[in-house]
Motif scaffolding. Sequence first.
Motif, short mmCIF file in Angstrom:
data_model
loop_
_atom_site.label_atom_id
_atom_site.label_comp_id
_atom_site.label_asym_id
_atom_site.label_seq_id
_atom_site.Cartn_x
_atom_site.Cartn_y
_atom_site.Cartn_z
N ASP A 1 -38.17 -7.82 17.46
CA ASP A 1 -38.25 -9.22 17.08
C ASP A 1 -37.37 -9.50 15.86
O ASP A 1 -37.38 -10.60 15.32
N GLN B 1 -38.67 -22.59 21.36
CA GLN B 1 -38.98 -21.17 21.17
C GLN B 1 -40.49 -21.00 21.16
O GLN B 1 -41.25 -21.92 20.85
N GLN B 2 -40.94 -19.79 21.50
CA GLN B 2 -42.36 -19.50 21.62
C GLN B 2 -42.94 -18.90 20.34
O GLN B 2 -44.14 -19.00 20.09
N GLU B 3 -42.09 -18.23 19.56
CA GLU B 3 -42.51 -17.58 18.32
C GLU B 3 -41.56 -18.00 17.20
O GLU B 3 -40.55 -18.66 17.46
N GLN C 1 -37.18 -9.98 26.34
CA GLN C 1 -37.76 -9.39 25.13
C GLN C 1 -37.84 -7.86 25.25
O GLN C 1 -37.58 -7.13 24.29
N TRP D 1 -39.61 -16.10 15.65
CA TRP D 1 -38.44 -15.22 15.61
C TRP D 1 -37.57 -15.28 16.86
O TRP D 1 -36.51 -14.65 16.92
N ASP D 2 -37.96 -16.03 17.90
CA ASP D 2 -37.26 -15.93 19.18
C ASP D 2 -36.35 -17.11 19.50
O ASP D 2 -36.13 -17.46 20.65
#
Length: 276
Positions: free
Chosen positions: A85, A25-27, A79, A29-30
């Motif tokens: 998010d 994941q990049q964040e 997204q 929350w994702d």
Amino acid sequence: MAIREKAMTYAPFGRKVTNIIHCQQQEIWDCGIACIQMILRWIRYCSISNNIIDSSSHDICGSTVPLTPEEMEDRSRIQSVIGTDSIWTIDLVMLLDGIICQSIDLFPPIDFQSVMVSYLFVSRKLGIENSHKSLSYYKKSFRWDECRVERHFNVAHERHLPMTEVRNLDMNIVIDLVSRDDVVAMALIDNNVIRRYDEEPELDWYGKYVYDSNHMTFSGHYVLICGTSSELRDISRAKGNKSKDKDGKQVCMVIKNPGSTEPFELLTVDLFERAW
């Protein structure tokens, strides 16, 4: 669950695993978006490879590959479609359905004529779970989430999307399904349970210990279950060095965790069930 016909997986030495290429994941929350992108990798590979995999040149548990520039563009589109998010499972269900129905454009496009894809959404409640508003994980955005989530469920019911409400899903059913070579499952787990198991092995996890919400706050995290293993070395690795681990099940779960740098992780069935 994302289901595909004519799988491409082999299962040597007691491993029954679908080859999913892991991505991180990049964040914070994702994780759900990352799981969807791992599923898209799987579908794309099937659509261009005639569902055949060379077991001599691929690790049966897959590998870790960063998102390509094209996948990063897909992530931006995904997204934008989700638009928040603070992601709930129904957000991901509507996203996946839109992709399968090809109402959401991806690049490169997926040839759904060459690969049969279906899914089933299973939840304890097909609607807003009002008890979530007391959990710190949901509390901050619950008021804004509520309208969107209710709207999605209304649309899902109106369109008769494949979903069912099960208060207590039998773990044996899950094990049976993900052990098949044409099924993967995306699951929402409590990441704090997994972390505490790793960080506090002295707790009597398989004895008198009981989950106490006063001491452990919920931390939702999506993972992919891509198979099971009955290999003794995998079961031992799943248990780790937990001296009080008495899980006698002769199988462990093979998961893709977007929050991890590892290409796959092994969890005991008992621990997974506690985190689920």
